[in-house]
Scaffold this active site. Structure first.
Site, PDB file in Angstrom:
ATOM      1  N   THR A  85      43.316  44.772  35.563  1.00  0.00           N
ATOM      2  CA  THR A  85      44.463  43.866  35.696  1.00  0.00           C
ATOM      3  C   THR A  85      43.936  43.031  34.380  1.00  0.00           C
ATOM      4  O   THR A  85      44.278  41.370  34.448  1.00  0.00           O
ATOM      5  CB  THR A  85      44.249  43.292  37.195  1.00  0.00           C
ATOM      6  OG1 THR A  85      42.962  43.247  37.983  1.00  0.00           O
ATOM      7  CG2 THR A  85      45.393  44.106  38.161  1.00  0.00           C
TER       8      THR A  85
ATOM      9  N   THR B 232      38.572  46.816  38.597  1.00  0.00           N
ATOM     10  CA  THR B 232      37.206  46.957  39.505  1.00  0.00           C
ATOM     11  C   THR B 232      36.573  47.802  39.976  1.00  0.00           C
ATOM     12  O   THR B 232      35.710  47.638  40.443  1.00  0.00           O
ATOM     13  CB  THR B 232      37.404  45.470  39.954  1.00  0.00           C
ATOM     14  OG1 THR B 232      38.473  45.373  40.904  1.00  0.00           O
ATOM     15  CG2 THR B 232      37.562  44.709  38.705  1.00  0.00           C
ATOM     16  N   ASP B 233      37.827  48.718  40.713  1.00  0.00           N
ATOM     17  CA  ASP B 233      37.579  49.166  41.786  1.00  0.00           C
ATOM     18  C   ASP B 233      36.645  49.797  41.197  1.00  0.00           C
ATOM     19  O   ASP B 233      35.500  50.634  41.901  1.00  0.00           O
ATOM     20  CB  ASP B 233      38.588  49.896  41.816  1.00  0.00           C
ATOM     21  CG  ASP B 233      39.602  49.143  43.085  1.00  0.00           C
ATOM     22  OD1 ASP B 233      39.404  48.067  43.341  1.00  0.00           O
ATOM     23  OD2 ASP B 233      40.415  50.246  43.739  1.00  0.00           O
TER      24      ASP B 233
ATOM     25  N   LYS C 262      30.889  46.769  43.879  1.00  0.00           N
ATOM     26  CA  LYS C 262      31.735  46.150  44.201  1.00  0.00           C
ATOM     27  C   LYS C 262      31.724  45.617  45.862  1.00  0.00           C
ATOM     28  O   LYS C 262      31.638  47.279  47.117  1.00  0.00           O
ATOM     29  CB  LYS C 262      32.746  46.821  44.020  1.00  0.00           C
ATOM     30  CG  LYS C 262      34.632  46.481  44.696  1.00  0.00           C
ATOM     31  CD  LYS C 262      35.513  46.282  43.700  1.00  0.00           C
ATOM     32  CE  LYS C 262      37.016  45.548  44.277  1.00  0.00           C
ATOM     33  NZ  LYS C 262      38.288  45.376  43.708  1.00  0.00           N
TER      34      LYS C 262
END
Lengths: 624, 422
Positions: free
Chosen positions: B96, B172-173, B250
Site C-alpha cells: 500500500t 508490510t505483512d 511486525k
C-alpha cells in the site's frame, strides 16, 4: 408583513443542514460518546492532500495544506481508542445509531436506501485524524410540514462527528479525540425557507423530532446548524457552526445584508471600470523610519512591506462612517496564508502609519483618485502569498458575491473559511462493508416509532390540562420530555409548565445562566415542592440561587425559603388580625382579601397561598 | 442475482443510469458490484457524491442515459531531477505504500509505474537523484521465497549500475521475512538496502507512506551498509526507527509503529523533516564493491508452532520437507511425547531448529529436562533468533554447500544478539 415581502423580492432562499449528536456508542468503535476533561497521551500528525485520479488536488484541500500546520491529538483513553487515532480500521456502524437515523427517516416519510454505503469525505483541516469524515446516505426525499408549509428533505445521512478543537499554539493545532466518532444524523432541507424567522421554526421542528426519540445528546454543541443562504443576484454561501438556534434569523439577516452590500460594491466598481493589477510592489524603503510599532517590529525582524494596487476600489474597503465593506473580506483571504492581517488605504493614516507614508506609497503605486491599495508586512514570501490572496478576492468583488463556506461568529456575523467545496470530494470507505437495511428492521422500527410531535402536543392538552399554546411551546423549546418526567413523578403540571414557559425566560432576561440549572436540580426542586417544603411562589427565587451555582438545598436556605410550619403561619395570622382588629371587625370576611396581600408579602414563598388563605379565613371566622 | 444481471444487461461501471423503482427515481453513475453487497444490489454514485445500493426487483426499471466516458488519464507531471545528487534506487515490489485511489469507483490500485510512486511523493527528488522502477506489484501475502532471490539479484545489479543506496517498497505483512532473506543473500554489501512500507495506504491524507519514504531516502543516502527496515517509531509523524533486517518483526496488525526490533534496540532513528540520521555505532563503509549473491532459497522448510494439541501426525507431515523450524513454548520446548518422532526425522537427515514463540528472550536447552531431551535428539537451539528469521535462514542454509548446523549457529547478519537488556 412588509419585512417578509422584502425577502420575497430579494429572492431569499435558505436551506438548513442540521447535525444532531446521538446518545449511543461511537459510530465506528465501541467507545462511549462522552466528552471528557483529560488530555491523556498526545500524538502529532500531518495530513497531505491526496491526488485524485486526475492528479489534481482539490481546491479546498489545497488551501488547508498551504497553511502547513501540524496537528496534535489528545487521546483520552476513556473515550477514544486506536480507531480515533487512525491506528485501527473502523468497525460498525453502531446498530443503535443506525436505528435512530432510520427512525428519523421514517418520521419524515423519506425513501430509505436498500443498502447504505459509507463514504470518505475529504477534510484535511485536522479535525479528522484520517483526513476524511465517514458518512453514509441513509434516506432521500423526505418532507416536513412546518406551519402548513411543506419543506423538502432531500438527504439524511449518518456520519461521524469531528475531533474537538482545543487551541492553536506553536504552529500546532490541538484537537481532542473524545468527540471524534460520535454519531451524527445530518438532515438537509431544500432551500424552501424564505424568511429568517422560518429558518428558526424549521430548525425547532427538526430538533423536536430528534428529541422525541429520547436518544439524542442535549446541551451546548450537541446540535449544530449549517446554513445555506442566497439571494437572487447573490451566491450560495454556506455558513458553518451555528450553535444557538435563537440566532438563526440573525445569521440569515446579516448574510443577506452582506450579499446586498457586495452587490452594491460590484455596481460601483463596474461604473468606475475598476480592475485588478496583478503586481506586487516592494515598498519596504518607503517605510523606513515609519513610526508605526507594527511596521517597525516587523522590519526589525528582517521582514519587508509589500503592496498591491486596487484600481477603482477607493472607499469600497471601508465606508465613510467606518462601516466594514470589502476590507474584512480581503483580510480574511490574506489571513488564510498565515499573516496577521492587512492594512488598506481606506483606513489609513492610522496605526502609526502617517499621511507621509501613505503619500509615498501612493506615488510609488501611481495611485489615482479612485484607487485604493493594500499593504502586508511579513517575510517576502509570506507577504507575496498573502497579497496574491488579496488580488484573488478583489477580482471576485468585480463579479459580486463569491460562493464560499463561512464560519458563524458568536455575534451573528461570519468570516471566510474556505471556498465552497465541490461535490467530488467523496470516495468509498473500503474498510466498512455495505450495510443492508432489511425490511424486518424497518417494520420493527415502524412499530416502535416514538410518538410524533403533533400527537404529543394533543396528548399533553388532554392529559395534563394544558392549552394548545402551552403544549406547543413546551415542545418547541425542548422541555417536553423533561416536563413529562417531572409531572409523572411530582404532579403539578401547571406549575412545571409555568416554570419552563415563564420563569425560565424571565430569569434569562435578568441575565441568569440557565445552563447552570441541570435536570437533577429540577428533580430535587420539584420533589421538595411536592413534599410541601415551599410554595410555588418561591420557585423563581430558588432557581436564581441555583443558576448562581448553589445546590437546591443551599438555595432553599439562602433564598429564605425554608418552610414555615402551619403553627407559624397561624401565629403570624393571629398577630396580624390583632393588629388590625378594628378593620376586621368592620369588614368581617371582607377583610380576607386585603389581609391576604399583607400576609403574602411577609410569607412570600415560604408558605402556600391557599394554606394561608384557609388559616386566615378560619381565624377571622373565630372572631366574628 | 437474476434480477440485477437481467436489468444491467450491457451496462458497464461508469455508465450513467436512471433507475426507477416504485415511486422513486435515482440517477447516477453505475459502480462496480461490491463484493460484500447484498443480493441484487445495484450501486449508483449519485450526483451528490454518495454511493447508494438499490435492490433490483420486479418493479425496477433501468434506463441508460449515457455510456461511460473514456477514463480520464492521470495528468502528466514533470519532476525535475537534480543529476548532481546521489543516486538512490527505489524498487517497487507492491503493497500500500505505492497505491492510488480511483475516485470514481474508490478502487485502490497499486502503483503500476515508477512515476506513480514519484508523483505522489515529489519531495523525494529534492533529497536525492531517484531512480525508480517497479520490479513487481505483489501484495505482501503473495510474496514467495523465490521472489526474495529475484529482489536480491536486482539489488546487486542496481549497485553495480552505480546506486548509492537501494530502497525497496514492500507490503508490510511479510516485509520482515524479505528483510531477513536479503540479509543472508546479499554478500559483500557496502551500502544500505532499506525496506519500507506503510500501514495506512498512500491514498489517504493520513498515510504514513510519505514520512516513511523520506526517512528511507535519508537512510539509503547514509553510509551504513546492511539491510534495514525503516518505519514509524511511534504513532506520531515524527521520527522513523531503523531496524536490523534480521531482528525486526511486525508486532501489531494496524499501528503505524507496528515494527519493532526484538531482543535488540533499533539501529538508529531518522528525522525525515531535518534529514538527520542518528545511528550510534557507525559500521565502517566497506571498501569492497564486490557485492554478490550467496546461496538461494529452499522453499521446503516448515515452521511448526508448538502447542499442547500438537500430534505426532503434525510432525510426520513435515517429513516431506527439507528442514523444520519449531516456534517452541517458553525456553524452546514442545510436548515431550513427540520427541521420539522428531528424533526419527533428524536421524533421516532433516535439520530441526528450535526458537521460541515468546519472541522475547533466548531459548535454552539446559534448564528443563524437555530441553535436554530435545538437545540430545539433535535439535539445533537458535538462541534469541526470531522464528521467522530462523526459517528464512534455514531455507538459505540448505542451498549452501556447507554444514547446515554450523551455518545455523554462526552469527552471519546480526540474527543473534549476545546480550539482551530487556
Amino acid at each position: 408583513m412588509s419585512v417578509q415581502k422584502d425577502y420575497d423580492e430579494l429572492g431569499l432562499k435558505v436551506g438548513l443542514e442540521i447535525h444532531q449528536q446521538l446518545d449511543t456508542k461511537k459510530l465506528f468503535c465501541g467507545c462511549p460518546s462522552d466528552m471528557v476533561e483529560e488530555e491523556d497521551r498526545t500524538v502529532l500528525r500531518n495530513l497531505r492532500p491526496t491526488e485524485s485520479e486526475l492528479g489534481e488536488v482539490d481546491k479546498a484541500a489545497l488551501m488547508e495544506a498551504q497553511k502547513g500546520l501540524k496537528f496534535r491529538y489528545q487521546a483520552p483513553e476513556g473515550s477514544s481508542c486506536l480507531v480515533e487515532l487512525d491506528e485501527e480500521p473502523p468497525a460498525g456502524p453502531d446498530e443503535e445509531a443506525l436505528d435512530l437515523a432510520l427512525t428519523m427517516a421514517l418520521f419524515m416519510n423519506a425513501e430509505i436506501m436498500d443498502e447504505i454505503h459509507f463514504m470518505r469525505k475529504i477534510v484535511i483541516d485536522g479535525s479528522n485524524t484520517t483526513g476524511f469524515q465517514r458518512t453514509g446516505l441513509i434516506a432521500m426525499n423526505g418532507t416536513l410540514e412546518v406551519n402548513g408549509k411543506e419543506i423538502g428533505i432531500p438527504t439524511m445521512c449518518l456520519e461521524e462527528d469531528a475531533a474537538r478543537s482545543i487551541e492553536e499554539k506553536d504552529g500546532e493545532k490541538v484537537f481532542r479525540l473524545d468527540r471524534l466518532g460520535i454519531p451524527l444524523v445530518e438532515i438537509a432541507t431544500d432551500p424552501d425557507i424564505s424568511s429568517p424567522e422560518e429558518a428558526k421554526e424549521v430548525a425547532q421542528n427538526i430538533g423536536a423530532l430528534f428529541r422525541s426519540t429520547k436518544s439524542v445528546k442535549r446541551g451546548i454543541g450537541s446540535i449544530r446548524e449549517d446554513l445555506n443562504v442566497s439571494i437572487e443576484e447573490g451566491a450560495r454561501v454556506e455558513m458553518k457552526g451555528v450553535q444557538e438556534l435563537d440566532m438563526l434569523p440573525e445569521y440569515v439577516e446579516k448574510e443577506v445584508d452582506r450579499q446586498i452590500k457586495l452587490l452594491e460594491i460590484k455596481e460601483i466598481l463596474e461604473e468606475r471600470n475598476a480592475e485588478i493589477v496583478d503586481k506586487i510592489y516592494d515598498v519596504t524603503e518607503e517605510f523606513e523610519g515609519c513610526e508605526s510599532g507594527i511596521i517597525q517590529g516587523s522590519l526589525n525582524k528582517g521582514n519587508g512591506v509589500y503592496a498591491v494596487k486596487l484600481k477603482g476600489f477607493d472607499g469600497q474597503l471601508r465606508g465613510d462612517e467606518g462601516e466594514a465593506l470589502l476590507g474584512p473580506e480581503l483580510a480574511d483571504y490574506a489571513k488564510k496564508t498565515g499573516v496577521a492581517g492587512i492594512f488598506h488605504s481606506d483606513e489609513l493614516p492610522k496605526f502609526g502609519i502617517t499621511d507621509k507614508e501613505v503619500k509615498v506609497v501612493k506615488k510609488k503605486l501611481e495611485i489615482e483618485e479612485k484607487d485604493a491599495f493594500a499593504l502586508v508586512t511579513e517575510s517576502e514570501e509570506n507577504s507575496r502569498d498573502a497579497l496574491r490572496k488579496v488580488i484573488e478576492r478583489a477580482e471576485m468583488a468585480l463579479k459580486g458575491v463569491p460562493e464560499e463556506t463561512r464560519q458563524a461568529q458568536p455575534d451573528g456575523t461570519s468570516s471566510f473559511l474556505r471556498p465552497l467545496s465541490g461535490e467530488a470530494r467523496m470516495y468509498p470507505e473500503t474498510d466498512i462493508p455495505p450495510k443492508q437495511v432489511e425490511r424486518e428492521r424497518l417494520k420493527r422500527l415502524d412499530e416502535e416509532l416514538p410518538e410524533r410531535p403533533e400527537e404529543k402536543i394533543e396528548r399533553f392538552q388532554k392529559e395534563y390540562g394544558l392549552n394548545e399554546q402551552q403544549s406547543e411551546q413546551l415542545f418547541k423549546k425542548g422541555y417536553d420530555v423533561l416536563f413529562e418526567r417531572l409531572v409523572e413523578r411530582y404532579g403539578s403540571p401547571s406549575v412545571i409548565t409555568n416554570t419552563f414557559l415563564h420563569t425560565y425566560p424571565d430569569l434569562k432576561k435578568e441575565g441568569y445562566e440557565l445552563e447552570n440549572i441541570n435536570e437533577e436540580d429540577l428533580e430535587r426542586m420539584f420533589k421538595r415542592f411536592d413534599a410541601g417544603e415551599f410554595a410555588k411562589e418561591g420557585i423563581p427565587d430558588l432557581l436564581q440561587e441555583v443558576a448562581e451555582g448553589r445546590s437546591v438545598k443551599e438555595a432553599l436556605k439562602s433564598a429564605g425559603l425554608e418552610t414555615v410550619s402551619e403553627e407559624d403561619i397561624r401565629e403570624e395570622v393571629i398577630d396580624l388580625i390583632e393588629d388590625r382588629s378594628d378593620f376586621v371587625e368592620e369588614r368581617e370576611m371582607g377583610a380576607v382579601g386585603p389581609l391576604m396581600g399583607v400576609l403574602m408579602k411577609e410569607l412570600k414563598g415560604k408558605a402556600d397561598g391557599e394554606k394561608i388563605s384557609k388559616i386566615l379565613r378560619e381565624e377571622i371566622q373565630k372572631r366574628i | 442475482m437474476v434480477q440485477r444481471e437481467a436489468l444491467l444487461k450491457d451496462a458497464k461501471p461508469g455508465d450513467r443510469l436512471k433507475i426507477k423503482k416504485d415511486e422513486e427515481t435515482y440517477e447516477g453513475v453505475l459502480m462496480p458490484i461490491h463484493r460484500f453487497s447484498g443480493e441484487d444490489i445495484i450501486t449508483l454514485k449519485l450526483d451528490n457524491g454518495y454511493n447508494v445500493g438499490i435492490k433490483a426487483d420486479k418493479n425496477t426499471e433501468v434506463e441508460l442515459i449515457r455510456k461511460s466516458e473514456e477514463e480520464a488519464k492521470r495528468k502528466e507531471k514533470k519532476i525535475d531531477i537534480d543529476e548532481s545528487k546521489s543516486t538512490i534506487s527505489i524498487l517497487g515490489t507492491g503493497g500500500t505504500i505505492a497505491s492510488y485511489v480511483e475516485y470514481r469507483t474508490g478502487a485502490v490500485h497499486p502503483a503500476q509505474t515508477a512515476d506513480d510512486l514519484l508523483f505522489s511523493n515529489p519531495e523525494i527528488a529534492e533529497r536525492c537523484r531517484p531512480k525508480v522502477e517497479v520490479l513487481f506489484s505483489k501484495l505482501s501475502e503473495e510474496m514467495r521465497p523465490e521472489d526474495w532471490v529475484t529482489i536480491a539479484d536486482r539489488v546487486i545489479e542496481l549497485f553495480q549500475e552505480g546506486s548509492e543506496g537501494v530502497i525497496i517498497s514492500h507490503g508490510t505483512d511479510t516485509m520482515g521475512y524479505t528483510a531477513a532473506a536479503l540479509s543472508f543473500l546479499l554478500e559483500g554489501l557496502s551500502k544500505p538496502v532499506v525496506l519500507v512500507g506503510s500501514q495506512r495506504s498512500s491514498d489517504r491524507p493520513s498515510s504514513d507512506a510519505h514520512l516513511n519514504l523520506l526517512a528511507a531516502v535519508e537512510m539509503a543516502k547514509s553510509d551504513h551498509p546492511g539491510v534495514y527496515v525503516v518505519m514509524h517509531e511511534s504513532m506520531s509523524d515524527k521520527k522513523c526507527a531503523v531496524h536490523k533486517g534480521t531482528k525486526v518483526r511486525k508486532m501489531h496488525t494496524s499501528r503505524r509503529d507496528a515494527f519493532e526490533s526484538i531482543n535488540d534496540e533499533p539501529v538508529g532513528f531518522v528525522d525525515p523533516e531535518t534529514g538527520e540520521v542518528d545511528i550510534e555505532e557507525r559500521p565502517k563503509k566497506g571498501e569492497d564493491e564486490n557485492i554478490k549473491r550467496k546461496g538461494s532459497m529452499e522453499e521446503k522448510v516448515s515452521l511448526l508452532y508448538a502447542n499442547p494439541g500438537l500430534t505426532e501426525e503434525d510432525i510426520k507431515h513435515a517429513r516431506s520437507k527439507e528442514g523444520i523450524v519449531i516456534a517452541g513454548t517458553g525456553l524452546g520446548h514442545m510436548p515431550t511425547d513427540l520427541i521420539p518422532a522428531l528424533e526419527e526425522i533428524i536421524d533421516e537427515g532433516l535439520p530441526v531448529v528450535m526458537t521460541s514463540q515468546c519472541l522475547y528472550g533466548t531459548v535454552n536447552g539446559h534448564v528443563y529436562s524437555a530441553g535436554r531431551e530435545l538437545k540430545e535428539a539433535g535439535v539445533i537451539f537458535a538462541g534469541d533468533m526470531l522464528p521467522e528469521t530462523a526459517m528464512v535462514k534455514l531455507m538459505w542454509a540448505l542451498t549452501l554447500d556447507e554444514d547446515v548446523e554450523k551455518v545455523m549457529k554462526q552469527n552471519i547478519a546480526g540474527e543473534y544478539t549476545e546480550r539482551r537488556i530487556r
